[in-house]
Write a protein that holds these residues in place. Structure first.
Motif, PDB file in Angstrom:
ATOM      1  N   ASP A 116       0.821  -1.219   0.000  1.00  0.00           N
ATOM      2  CA  ASP A 116       0.000   0.000   0.000  1.00  0.00           C
ATOM      3  C   ASP A 116       0.846   1.256   0.000  1.00  0.00           C
ATOM      4  O   ASP A 116       0.449   2.293  -0.550  1.00  0.00           O
ATOM      5  N   GLU A 117       2.030   1.177   0.648  1.00  0.00           N
ATOM      6  CA  GLU A 117       2.888   2.361   0.789  1.00  0.00           C
ATOM      7  C   GLU A 117       4.024   2.396  -0.230  1.00  0.00           C
ATOM      8  O   GLU A 117       4.996   3.145  -0.069  1.00  0.00           O
ATOM      9  N   ASP A 118       3.947   1.566  -1.263  1.00  0.00           N
ATOM     10  CA  ASP A 118       4.939   1.546  -2.356  1.00  0.00           C
ATOM     11  C   ASP A 118       6.352   1.233  -1.879  1.00  0.00           C
ATOM     12  O   ASP A 118       7.338   1.724  -2.442  1.00  0.00           O
ATOM     13  N   ILE A 119       6.434   0.444  -0.834  1.00  0.00           N
ATOM     14  CA  ILE A 119       7.723  -0.079  -0.395  1.00  0.00           C
ATOM     15  C   ILE A 119       8.054  -1.324  -1.221  1.00  0.00           C
ATOM     16  O   ILE A 119       9.204  -1.619  -1.527  1.00  0.00           O
ATOM     17  N   VAL A 120       6.988  -2.024  -1.588  1.00  0.00           N
ATOM     18  CA  VAL A 120       7.068  -3.180  -2.483  1.00  0.00           C
ATOM     19  C   VAL A 120       6.095  -2.947  -3.630  1.00  0.00           C
ATOM     20  O   VAL A 120       4.961  -2.508  -3.423  1.00  0.00           O
ATOM     21  N   ARG A 121       6.547  -3.218  -4.863  1.00  0.00           N
ATOM     22  CA  ARG A 121       5.678  -3.034  -6.035  1.00  0.00           C
ATOM     23  C   ARG A 121       4.609  -4.136  -6.080  1.00  0.00           C
ATOM     24  O   ARG A 121       4.738  -5.168  -5.436  1.00  0.00           O
ATOM     25  N   ASP A 122       3.596  -3.908  -6.905  1.00  0.00           N
ATOM     26  CA  ASP A 122       2.508  -4.878  -7.022  1.00  0.00           C
ATOM     27  C   ASP A 122       3.004  -6.247  -7.473  1.00  0.00           C
ATOM     28  O   ASP A 122       2.407  -7.280  -7.145  1.00  0.00           O
ATOM     29  N   ASN A 123       4.100  -6.268  -8.244  1.00  0.00           N
ATOM     30  CA  ASN A 123       4.648  -7.542  -8.718  1.00  0.00           C
ATOM     31  C   ASN A 123       5.529  -8.241  -7.679  1.00  0.00           C
ATOM     32  O   ASN A 123       6.121  -9.290  -7.955  1.00  0.00           O
ATOM     33  N   GLY A 124       5.639  -7.636  -6.473  1.00  0.00           N
ATOM     34  CA  GLY A 124       6.396  -8.263  -5.400  1.00  0.00           C
ATOM     35  C   GLY A 124       7.832  -7.813  -5.289  1.00  0.00           C
ATOM     36  O   GLY A 124       8.525  -8.177  -4.325  1.00  0.00           O
ATOM     37  N   ILE A 126      10.887  -5.477  -4.391  1.00  0.00           N
ATOM     38  CA  ILE A 126      11.161  -4.454  -3.365  1.00  0.00           C
ATOM     39  C   ILE A 126      11.769  -3.234  -4.047  1.00  0.00           C
ATOM     40  O   ILE A 126      12.693  -3.364  -4.856  1.00  0.00           O
ATOM     41  N   VAL A 127      11.251  -2.046  -3.725  1.00  0.00           N
ATOM     42  CA  VAL A 127      11.715  -0.806  -4.351  1.00  0.00           C
ATOM     43  C   VAL A 127      13.130  -0.485  -3.870  1.00  0.00           C
ATOM     44  O   VAL A 127      13.408  -0.482  -2.670  1.00  0.00           O
ATOM     45  N   LYS A 128      14.025  -0.220  -4.816  1.00  0.00           N
ATOM     46  CA  LYS A 128      15.423   0.073  -4.493  1.00  0.00           C
ATOM     47  C   LYS A 128      15.590   1.543  -4.096  1.00  0.00           C
ATOM     48  O   LYS A 128      14.757   2.396  -4.398  1.00  0.00           O
ATOM     49  N   CYS A 129      16.718   1.823  -3.424  1.00  0.00           N
ATOM     50  CA  CYS A 129      17.065   3.204  -3.078  1.00  0.00           C
ATOM     51  C   CYS A 129      18.582   3.351  -3.155  1.00  0.00           C
ATOM     52  O   CYS A 129      19.306   2.364  -3.341  1.00  0.00           O
ATOM     53  N   LEU A 130      19.083   4.564  -3.020  1.00  0.00           N
ATOM     54  CA  LEU A 130      20.529   4.780  -2.988  1.00  0.00           C
ATOM     55  C   LEU A 130      21.110   4.108  -1.755  1.00  0.00           C
ATOM     56  O   LEU A 130      20.514   4.142  -0.668  1.00  0.00           O
ATOM     57  N   ASP A 131      22.284   3.511  -1.910  1.00  0.00           N
ATOM     58  CA  ASP A 131      22.912   2.788  -0.800  1.00  0.00           C
ATOM     59  C   ASP A 131      23.286   3.724   0.347  1.00  0.00           C
ATOM     60  O   ASP A 131      23.777   4.841   0.127  1.00  0.00           O
ATOM     61  N   SER A 132      23.025   3.248   1.546  1.00  0.00           N
ATOM     62  CA  SER A 132      23.501   3.931   2.752  1.00  0.00           C
ATOM     63  C   SER A 132      23.768   2.852   3.787  1.00  0.00           C
ATOM     64  O   SER A 132      23.483   1.671   3.567  1.00  0.00           O
ATOM     65  N   PHE A 133      24.323   3.250   4.948  1.00  0.00           N
ATOM     66  CA  PHE A 133      24.639   2.277   5.981  1.00  0.00           C
ATOM     67  C   PHE A 133      23.959   2.643   7.297  1.00  0.00           C
ATOM     68  O   PHE A 133      23.871   3.811   7.669  1.00  0.00           O
ATOM     69  N   LEU A 138      23.858  -2.760   5.382  1.00  0.00           N
ATOM     70  CA  LEU A 138      23.737  -2.005   4.146  1.00  0.00           C
ATOM     71  C   LEU A 138      22.261  -1.800   3.850  1.00  0.00           C
ATOM     72  O   LEU A 138      21.483  -2.754   3.882  1.00  0.00           O
ATOM     73  N   ILE A 139      21.873  -0.568   3.577  1.00  0.00           N
ATOM     74  CA  ILE A 139      20.492  -0.258   3.207  1.00  0.00           C
ATOM     75  C   ILE A 139      20.477   0.092   1.728  1.00  0.00           C
ATOM     76  O   ILE A 139      21.027   1.116   1.321  1.00  0.00           O
ATOM     77  N   SER A 140      19.875  -0.790   0.939  1.00  0.00           N
ATOM     78  CA  SER A 140      19.858  -0.573  -0.509  1.00  0.00           C
ATOM     79  C   SER A 140      18.439  -0.608  -1.078  1.00  0.00           C
ATOM     80  O   SER A 140      18.261  -0.595  -2.287  1.00  0.00           O
ATOM     81  N   ASP A 141      17.448  -0.675  -0.182  1.00  0.00           N
ATOM     82  CA  ASP A 141      16.057  -0.687  -0.651  1.00  0.00           C
ATOM     83  C   ASP A 141      15.143  -0.070   0.411  1.00  0.00           C
ATOM     84  O   ASP A 141      15.537   0.152   1.559  1.00  0.00           O
ATOM     85  N   LYS A 145      14.995   0.441   4.806  1.00  0.00           N
ATOM     86  CA  LYS A 145      14.803   1.782   5.379  1.00  0.00           C
ATOM     87  C   LYS A 145      13.665   1.768   6.402  1.00  0.00           C
ATOM     88  O   LYS A 145      13.782   2.327   7.490  1.00  0.00           O
ATOM     89  N   VAL A 146      12.565   1.109   6.056  1.00  0.00           N
ATOM     90  CA  VAL A 146      11.422   1.025   6.966  1.00  0.00           C
ATOM     91  C   VAL A 146      11.788   0.239   8.220  1.00  0.00           C
ATOM     92  O   VAL A 146      11.340   0.551   9.330  1.00  0.00           O
ATOM     93  N   LEU A 147      12.630  -0.781   8.066  1.00  0.00           N
ATOM     94  CA  LEU A 147      13.004  -1.616   9.204  1.00  0.00           C
ATOM     95  C   LEU A 147      13.982  -0.924  10.140  1.00  0.00           C
ATOM     96  O   LEU A 147      13.946  -1.142  11.353  1.00  0.00           O
ATOM     97  N   LEU A 148      14.872  -0.076   9.596  1.00  0.00           N
ATOM     98  CA  LEU A 148      16.030   0.382  10.367  1.00  0.00           C
ATOM     99  C   LEU A 148      16.100   1.882  10.640  1.00  0.00           C
ATOM    100  O   LEU A 148      16.633   2.287  11.674  1.00  0.00           O
TER     101      LEU A 148
END
Length: 267
Positions: A116-124, A126-133, A138-141, A145-148
Motif C-alpha cells: 500500500d505504501e509503495d515499499i514493495v511493487r505490485d509484482n512483489g 522491493i523498491v530500491k534506493c541509494l545505498d547507505s549504511f 547495508l540499506i539498498s532498498d 529503510k522502513v526496518l532500520l
C-alpha cells in the motif's frame, strides 16, 4: 520483590524433547534461503517440556528454573564465540531477563501495508534506493529503510506496538540476516519463511463458542547472566543475536528459537 533463589525454583521441572522437529530447519527451500541470508548453521530451534501450570506473571521464575534445570543444562544449544561451534551453556546462570513479546497476529495481511505504501511493487519486487549504511547493515532498498531508519519517510508505516509483535520481529530478523547476507529482490521469500517459522513455534486453538482462532502461546525474549556478565544467547551483544522462548501452556512445551549473528554456512 526479592530475586528468586535456586532453592525457590523447585516447582518447575523440564525435560528435553529431541524428537520434536521443526520443518523450517529441514525444508530444502527454507534451508536454501537461510544459507543465502547467512543464517544457516547459526539458527536453532529446540523443544522442552515442563511439569507445572505456566503462569505468565511468574515468567522470571519459570525462565530461571529453566536455566537451572539438570535436563536443560546439558541440552540447551548455543554458539561459541570462536570458532562458532555448537556448545552447551557450561556456566552457572545467576540472573535472567525475560521481556514480554506480544504475539497476537493471525494473518500475514499484517504486511500488506508494504504494498500500500509503495515499499514493495505490485509484482512483489522491493523498491530500491541509494545505498547507505546503518551499521552494520547495508540499506539498498525501501524495505530496509522502513526496518532500520527511524527518521525515514515511511518508518511510521509500522507503529511501535506493531514492531514489538513476534511476527514483525521474525520478519525483521530474516530480512537483516547474518553478516554475509545476500538480500532478496522480492518480498515473498521473507514472508513465506516468516510464516513457516511462526507456525512451527506458535500454538493456536479454536474457541468452540465463536469458532475464532486464538493464540495460546506466550513469547519472551530471554537473556541470561553469569558472574562475568551476559552468557546467553551470547557474550557479544548484537541486534541479530537473540533467543525467544515460546511457551505453550496447554501442551506444557517451551520452544526455544536461537540465532547468533555471524557468517552462516556457505555450502
Amino acid at each position: 520483590m526479592a530475586a528468586a533463589k535456586p532453592a525457590d525454583l523447585g516447582r518447575y521441572y523440564f525435560r528435553h524433547l529431541p524428537q520434536k522437529t521443526f520443518p523450517f530447519l529441514t525444508a530444502q527451500e527454507t534451508t536454501s534461503r537461510l544459507r543465502q541470508w547467512s543464517m544457516l548453521g547459526r539458527i536453532q530451534a529446540q523443544a522442552f517440556g515442563f511439569d507445572e501450570t505456566f503462569q505468565p506473571y511468574r515468567k522470571d521464575d519459570f525462565v530461571m528454573a529453566f536455566f537451572k534445570d539438570p535436563n536443560v543444562i546439558p541440552n540447551l544449544k548455543l554458539l561459541s564465540d570462536s570458532p562458532g561451534q555448537w556448545i552447551t551453556l557450561g556456566t552457572e546462570v545467576e540472573k535472567i531477563e525475560a521481556i514480554n513479546v506480544p504475539c497476537t497476529q493471525l494473518s500475514m495481511a499484517f504486511f500488506n501495508r508494504l504494498y500500500d505504501e509503495d515499499i514493495v511493487r505490485d509484482n512483489g519486487h522491493i523498491v530500491k534506493c541509494l545505498d547507505s549504511f546503518c551499521d552494520p547493515f547495508l540499506i539498498s532498498d525501501e524495505l530496509r529503510k522502513v526496518l532500520l531508519l527511524e527518521d525515514s519517510e515511511k518508518y511510521e508505516v509500522f507503529s511501535q506496538p506493531d514492531r514489538e509483535e513476534f511476527l514483525f520481529r521474525l520478519f525483521k530478523h530474516l530480512c537483516l540476516g547474518g553478516s554475509l547476507c545476500q538480500y532478496e529482490d522480492v518480498l515473498d521469500p521473507y514472508l513465506e519463511t516468516t510464516k513457516l517459522i511462526y507456525k512451527d513455534l506458535v500454538s493456536v486453538r479454536k474457541i468452540p463458542q465463536t469458532k475464532k482462532i486464538q493464540i495460546t502461546s506466550s513469547v519472551f525474549k530471554v537473556t541470561a547472566y553469569d558472574s562475568a556478565g551476559v552468557c546467553y544467547p551470547s557474550t557479544k551483544s548484537h541486534e541479530q543475536t537473540f533467543s525467544y522462548f515460546v511457551v505453550d501452556p496447554i501442551k506444557r512445551h517451551v520452544h526455544v528459537l536461537y540465532h547468533c549473528y555471524g557468517v552462516g554456512e556457505m555450502s
